[in-house]
Design an enzyme around this catalytic site. Sequence first.
Site, mmCIF file in Angstrom:
data_model
loop_
_atom_site.group_PDB
_atom_site.id
_atom_site.type_symbol
_atom_site.label_atom_id
_atom_site.label_comp_id
_atom_site.label_asym_id
_atom_site.label_seq_id
_atom_site.Cartn_x
_atom_site.Cartn_y
_atom_site.Cartn_z
ATOM 1 N N ASP A 360 -15.126 31.380 -16.137
ATOM 2 C CA ASP A 360 -15.760 32.457 -16.891
ATOM 3 C C ASP A 360 -15.096 33.775 -16.513
ATOM 4 O OD1 ASP A 360 -17.549 33.644 -18.572
ATOM 5 O OD2 ASP A 360 -19.141 33.777 -17.082
ATOM 6 N N TYR A 377 -11.714 38.371 -21.025
ATOM 7 C CA TYR A 377 -11.196 37.074 -21.452
ATOM 8 C C TYR A 377 -9.670 37.056 -21.610
ATOM 9 C CZ TYR A 377 -15.988 35.613 -22.004
ATOM 10 O OH TYR A 377 -17.293 35.276 -21.747
HETATM 11 C C1 DNO Z 1 -20.227 36.780 -21.161
HETATM 12 C C2 DNO Z 1 -20.976 35.696 -21.671
HETATM 13 C C3 DNO Z 1 -22.139 36.037 -22.572
HETATM 14 C C4 DNO Z 1 -22.771 34.749 -23.000
HETATM 15 C C5 DNO Z 1 -24.013 34.893 -23.798
HETATM 16 C C6 DNO Z 1 -24.634 33.535 -23.955
HETATM 17 O O1 DNO Z 1 -19.096 36.630 -20.877
HETATM 18 O O2 DNO Z 1 -21.249 34.776 -20.680
HETATM 19 O O3 DNO Z 1 -21.674 36.685 -23.705
HETATM 20 O O4 DNO Z 1 -21.875 34.093 -23.811
HETATM 21 O O5 DNO Z 1 -24.874 35.738 -23.192
HETATM 22 O O6 DNO Z 1 -25.573 33.579 -24.955
#
Ligand code: DNO
Length: 403
Positions: A360, A377
């Site tokens: 993530d 990202y």
């Molecule tokens: C950030 C993410 C959030 C996530 C939403 C899930 O990087 O983890 O945008 O996707 O909160 O609903």
Amino acid sequence: MEQTWRWFGPHDRVSISDVAQAGATGIVTALHHVPTGSVWTPEEIGKRQAEIATLSDGTPSGLRWSVVESLPVGEDIKKQKGDWRTHLANYKVSLRNLAEAGLEVICYNFMPVLDWTRTDLAWRLPNGATCMRFDLTDFVVFDLHILKRPGAEHDYEDALKSAVERRFARMSDAEKEQLAGNIVYGLPGAAEKFSIEDLRAHLAEYASMGEETLRRHLIDFLSEVAPVAEELGLRLCCHPDDPPFPLLGLPRIMSTEAHYKAVMDAVDIRSNGITLCSGSLGARADNDLPGMMERLGARVHFLHLRNVKRETANVRGSFYEAEHLGGDTDMVALVEAALKEEARRKRTGRADWSIPFRPDHGQDILDDLGRRAQPGYPAIGRLKGLAELRGIIAALEPRIAAG
Ligand code: DNO
């Protein structure tokens, strides 16, 4: 553990071909162009699957759409106002269409108004890389001086307010604008984008709603959709609040293990599960991530592996997004707990033993600094995170499998 990668669709500057080379096998994506509350049609779902299956030169990518993140829950459902019953019915139709297309894991969140929140999208680290950061002082500058939320001054202690005054006095107009933009205009994946005016209007609607009411609305939502998901063989997984403490006077109900447990127990079926996001939850020192993986494991349907470095000891404090193996969460212990959960599932014959995870976020490093992909990202920063996590898995998995 299935290695997945978030992709924002054909406009993402990190392409499906990039993902294939990074070595992930699953894609995490959403139909970001479909307005929140509308049905995700079989045609749109199929189109996205075809995009995922193909490299830029037209050959097969070998990738599949593994996780939906997010099938967004609209403000109407969170407030139980307006068209919320229609939206609920549409949500169920979308679930049915997704199940028919072979999808199984559906992530969503229940954060009112704002999705995830940062004050700085490219904070420079000593080595020249950049990362995302949440600075409490900046956030309160926004709340008190830009948003000018009525009553906000009662939410903060004096020492913080003095620091806010000093910071605000030094800020240029461009910096104020940038700060407001970072907070309100919506980070990647947020269901809605707001202006300051919209934000004020939305906040006013939540003015009298406390935690208990919002939790009841989530439980009502799950009582409707989780049985449908169960019947369709889907697994819903609620993403935690990010950051995991109240902001702008809004209630927050998915910030701690106790929060999760209350909601899991209220609708006690497997399809009512969670996205364990170590980056979001890790911003609080009182969240024990490996322990949560162990105790809530049977209902963890999706993992976001990310690390943060807390800069203050308070529950509500500043933090920045560290390297995947840096920061305050013991990533090796967390991965170990996840692998043990998978082994447990295999022993009990669960078909869904494999838990998808994604590296993530990532810091912007090397060519990321020029590519300007979605904030949080980048291609190479995430690839580095994935490679480090893959190393932990490769080291631990054979031993855990051998018992
Ligand atoms: C950030 C993410 C959030 C996530 C939403 C899930 O990087 O983890 O945008 O996707 O909160 O609903």
